[in-house]
Design a protein around this motif. Sequence first.
Motif, PDB file in Angstrom:
ATOM      1  N   THR A  48     -14.004  25.958  17.097  1.00  0.00           N
ATOM      2  CA  THR A  48     -13.976  24.497  16.917  1.00  0.00           C
ATOM      3  C   THR A  48     -12.601  23.941  17.282  1.00  0.00           C
ATOM      4  N   GLY A  49     -11.622  24.809  17.350  1.00  0.00           N
ATOM      5  CA  GLY A  49     -10.265  24.351  17.644  1.00  0.00           C
ATOM      6  C   GLY A  49      -9.556  23.778  16.424  1.00  0.00           C
ATOM      7  N   ILE A  50     -10.233  23.766  15.302  1.00  0.00           N
ATOM      8  CA  ILE A  50      -9.601  23.247  14.079  1.00  0.00           C
ATOM      9  C   ILE A  50      -8.956  24.434  13.369  1.00  0.00           C
ATOM     10  N   GLU A  51      -7.705  24.230  13.012  1.00  0.00           N
ATOM     11  CA  GLU A  51      -6.937  25.393  12.562  1.00  0.00           C
ATOM     12  C   GLU A  51      -7.214  25.807  11.113  1.00  0.00           C
ATOM     13  N   PHE A  52      -7.975  25.047  10.390  1.00  0.00           N
ATOM     14  CA  PHE A  52      -8.259  25.454   9.014  1.00  0.00           C
ATOM     15  C   PHE A  52      -9.750  25.320   8.716  1.00  0.00           C
ATOM     16  N   GLY A  53     -10.131  25.813   7.547  1.00  0.00           N
ATOM     17  CA  GLY A  53     -11.552  25.828   7.199  1.00  0.00           C
ATOM     18  C   GLY A  53     -11.994  27.259   6.993  1.00  0.00           C
ATOM     19  N   ARG A  54     -12.971  27.449   6.138  1.00  0.00           N
ATOM     20  CA  ARG A  54     -13.458  28.812   5.896  1.00  0.00           C
ATOM     21  C   ARG A  54     -14.510  29.175   6.943  1.00  0.00           C
ATOM     22  N   GLU A  55     -14.509  30.430   7.309  1.00  0.00           N
ATOM     23  CA  GLU A  55     -15.481  30.900   8.311  1.00  0.00           C
ATOM     24  C   GLU A  55     -16.911  30.719   7.817  1.00  0.00           C
ATOM     25  N   GLY A  56     -17.801  30.391   8.763  1.00  0.00           N
ATOM     26  CA  GLY A  56     -19.213  30.330   8.422  1.00  0.00           C
ATOM     27  C   GLY A  56     -19.731  31.703   8.018  1.00  0.00           C
ATOM     28  N   VAL A 100       0.863  -1.191   0.000  1.00  0.00           N
ATOM     29  CA  VAL A 100       0.000   0.000   0.000  1.00  0.00           C
ATOM     30  C   VAL A 100       0.896   1.236   0.000  1.00  0.00           C
ATOM     31  N   ASN A 101       0.615   2.149  -0.912  1.00  0.00           N
ATOM     32  CA  ASN A 101       1.372   3.401  -0.978  1.00  0.00           C
ATOM     33  C   ASN A 101       0.567   4.460  -0.222  1.00  0.00           C
ATOM     34  N   LEU A 102       1.127   4.930   0.853  1.00  0.00           N
ATOM     35  CA  LEU A 102       0.366   5.869   1.692  1.00  0.00           C
ATOM     36  C   LEU A 102       1.275   6.891   2.338  1.00  0.00           C
ATOM     37  N   GLU A 103       0.668   7.900   2.907  1.00  0.00           N
ATOM     38  CA  GLU A 103       1.406   8.861   3.722  1.00  0.00           C
ATOM     39  C   GLU A 103       0.425   9.611   4.631  1.00  0.00           C
ATOM     40  N   PRO A 104       0.961  10.274   5.666  1.00  0.00           N
ATOM     41  CA  PRO A 104       0.040  10.990   6.567  1.00  0.00           C
ATOM     42  C   PRO A 104      -0.793  12.012   5.793  1.00  0.00           C
ATOM     43  N   ILE A 105      -2.025  12.205   6.233  1.00  0.00           N
ATOM     44  CA  ILE A 105      -2.918  13.135   5.523  1.00  0.00           C
ATOM     45  C   ILE A 105      -2.388  14.562   5.597  1.00  0.00           C
ATOM     46  N   GLY A 106      -1.933  14.947   6.772  1.00  0.00           N
ATOM     47  CA  GLY A 106      -1.467  16.327   6.961  1.00  0.00           C
ATOM     48  C   GLY A 106      -1.177  16.522   8.431  1.00  0.00           C
ATOM     49  N   LYS A 107      -0.578  17.655   8.736  1.00  0.00           N
ATOM     50  CA  LYS A 107      -0.159  17.866  10.136  1.00  0.00           C
ATOM     51  C   LYS A 107      -1.347  18.006  11.081  1.00  0.00           C
ATOM     52  N   TRP A 108      -2.492  18.322  10.549  1.00  0.00           N
ATOM     53  CA  TRP A 108      -3.647  18.579  11.405  1.00  0.00           C
ATOM     54  C   TRP A 108      -4.203  17.311  12.052  1.00  0.00           C
TER      55      TRP A 108
END
Length: 623
Positions: A535-543, A325-333
Motif C-alpha cells: 500500500t506504500g503506507i509505512e504503518f499499520g498491522r499486516e492483514g 483553534v489549537n491544532l498541530e500536524p497529525i504526524g509525519k505520515w
Amino acid sequence: MGRRAKNKQAPPTPLPGTLEKKGPSRRQLSKTRKLQRAQDSKKRAPEPESDEESQPQPKKVKAAAKAQPKQNGKKTSSDKVEDSWDNLPIASDDEDDELDDDEFPMGSDMDSDEMEDDEEEIEEGDDAPDNDGVFPQVDNDFLGGSGSEAEEEQSLDEDDDEEEGSDEDDIAEFAGLDERKSRKLEARKAREAADAEAELKESAMQTNIGEDGGDFDMLEDEEDQADISQINLRIKEVVNILGNFKELRDPAKSRQDYLDRLLKDISTYYGYSDFLAEKLFNLFAPAEAIEFFEANEVPRPVTIRTNTLRTRRRDLAQALINRGVNLEPIGKWTKVGLQVFESQVPIGATPEYLAGHYMLQAASSFLPVMALAPQEHERVLDMASAPGGKTTHIAALLKNTGMVFANDFNKDRLKSLSANIHRLGVKNAVVCNYDGREFPKVIGGFDRVLLDAPCSGTGVISKDPGVKVNKTEKDFIDIPHLQKQLVLCAIDSVDANSKTGGYIVYSTCSVTVDENEAVVNYALRKRPNVKLVSTGIEFGREGFTRYRGKTFHPSLDLTRRYYPHMHNMDGFYVAKFKKFSNKIPKQTGDNVDEDVDQDADEAGPATFMEDEDSTILKAELRD
Ligand SMILES: C[S@@+](CC[C@H](N)C(=O)[O-])C[C@H]1O[C@@H](n2cnc3c(N)ncnc32)[C@H](O)[C@@H]1O
C-alpha cells in the motif's frame, strides 16, 4: 437524586453468575462506565504510533498483573448471589500504571519544519459515517451543542418582552399574561414529565424489563456503579488468568469456561450483542481485545485535511490558530492532516471551512487515497464515493487534471458529495449514480479505481455505537457478498495497460475478516490477473494470512489493518491490487453465492479452539 433515580426502574443485576438475567440498561452502563473512567486518573488513552514505531507492530501486551485476594472483603449487592466466579481474585492496579505510557501528546507546538514540507507535496483524503454532510458533526464540544433548554428559556423571555408592550394599566390583561406564562411553564413541566416517561420506557425496552419492573427494584446509580465496577474487575482478572492460564486457573474451570464468562462480561460491560462481542473479541489476544473495546468508548481525535487545491497547510493552520483553534500536524505520515485539540469556534463553520480550505475528515480516511496515489492526468473511478472525502482528496492529488468519476448508489448522498466537490473547488469530477456492480459496463478502462466499500462499520463504533447491537450474523453474510461483487467490478474497470496506473484500492471502515481479507482473497481467486502490492503506507498491522482455521493467500500480509487502540484512528482496512492483464481467466466464475458457501465451509467454527487459537494468539503476541 436525579430524575432517573426518582423514576425507580430496574435494579442492578446481581453480579456473579446471574448475568443471564436482565442487567442494567445500556445507557446506565455507559453512564457508570464514564463515571468509572473519570475516577480513574490513569485512564487508558490510545496512542498513535510514534514515528519510530511506525512499522507494523502490535502494542505490547501488558505483563499479567499479579492476582490478589478480593479487596477489603466488602460485599456489594452483587455478592448476594452465590457463584464460583465470586471467588476470582481481584487484579491489582499495575495494569493501569502501565497505561500511563499511552497518554496522547496534546497541544504541543506545531512543528514548523513539518508545516513547511507541505509545499512540495502531493497530498492526500475522508469518509466516516458522521462526516457525511457539508457541515459534518463530530462529537466534540467545539463542534456545537443543542442548548434546547436555553433556547426555550429565551423564548419565554422573548414572549415576556413582547408582552411588555401591552397596556400596563389593564389589570385583567396582566392577569391574562401571568396565566399564559404559567400555562407555558406547566406545559413545559408536562413535556419534561413526558420526556422522563419516554426515557424510562426506552430504558425498559433496552433492558427487556417490563414497565412493572418484574422481579426488579430500581437501579440506584451507586449500586449500578458498584456492579459495573465488579464486572470490569472480573474482565481484567479473567484476561489476566487467560494470559497465564496454567498458573492462575482454577483447576475446576476450563479455558472455555473463562472465555464464556469473559465474553458475557464484555457484552454486558461494553453493551454489545453477544454475537458481535465474540466476533470482535476473536480478532485479538484477550488483553488486546479489551484495549480495542475500551478504545471504542473514546472518541477519536478531530482531524482535518488541508485542501491543497485552495491553500497550503501552513497557511490554513495559521488562519485557524488566529481564530483560537489549537491544532498541530497529525504526524509525519501525512503532510495535509491537522489534529484539532480545541477550538473557540465551531470547526465545521469557520470562514476557511466554508471557503473549502479543508475537509473535516478522519485520519484513517486519508489512507486509501494515499495508497491509491493517483497521478496527474489519470482517469480515476471512485466507485462508492459519497460524501466525497476521498473523491476531493483524489482530485487534489490530481491537481484538478485528468478526471475523477465520483459514483454512489445512494442518490440522497450525492447531495453532500456535490456540495463538497463545489466547496473544495474540484473541477475535474463527474458525479454519477450507478450501482457499482454496473461497472465496467457503464464505463471502464480507468487508470485507477478506489472501492471504499459499504461495510458494517465495526471500525467506527466510537462514532456510531448503534453498530454494537444492530449488526446481525446475516449482515456479515450479506455485506461481504456485496463487497465481493463490487471488488470484481472494480478490478474489471481498470485498464491493465495503463501507462501510469493499473491499480485498485479496496478499503473498509470495518475490522472483521469477512469484510476484508476474505473479500480480497476471493478477488485473488476469481481474478488471477491481479496481485496484491504494498500500500506504500509505512504503518499499520499486516492483514491476516490465516484466521481461525482458514488460510488466505500469503500476499495478504501486504494489506494493512488499522485499529483505534493501536493507531488512535478509526478501525480501517486497506488493500492495493495491481492488474497486469486485461484477460479474465474463464475457468473462474463470478458466482459469489457459491463462493460464500465455500468460504463458510472453509471457515473455522465461531467458538474458541484451544489448540489452534492459542497458536494464533502466540503468533499475535510475537508480532
Ligand atoms: C464507506 S461509504 C463511502 C465513503 C466515501 N468513499 C467517502 O470517502 O466519503 C460507502 C458508500 O457506498 C455506497 N454504496 C452502497 N452500495 C453501493 C453500490 N452497490 N454501488 C455503489 N455505491 C454503493 C453508499 O451509499 C455509501 O455512500
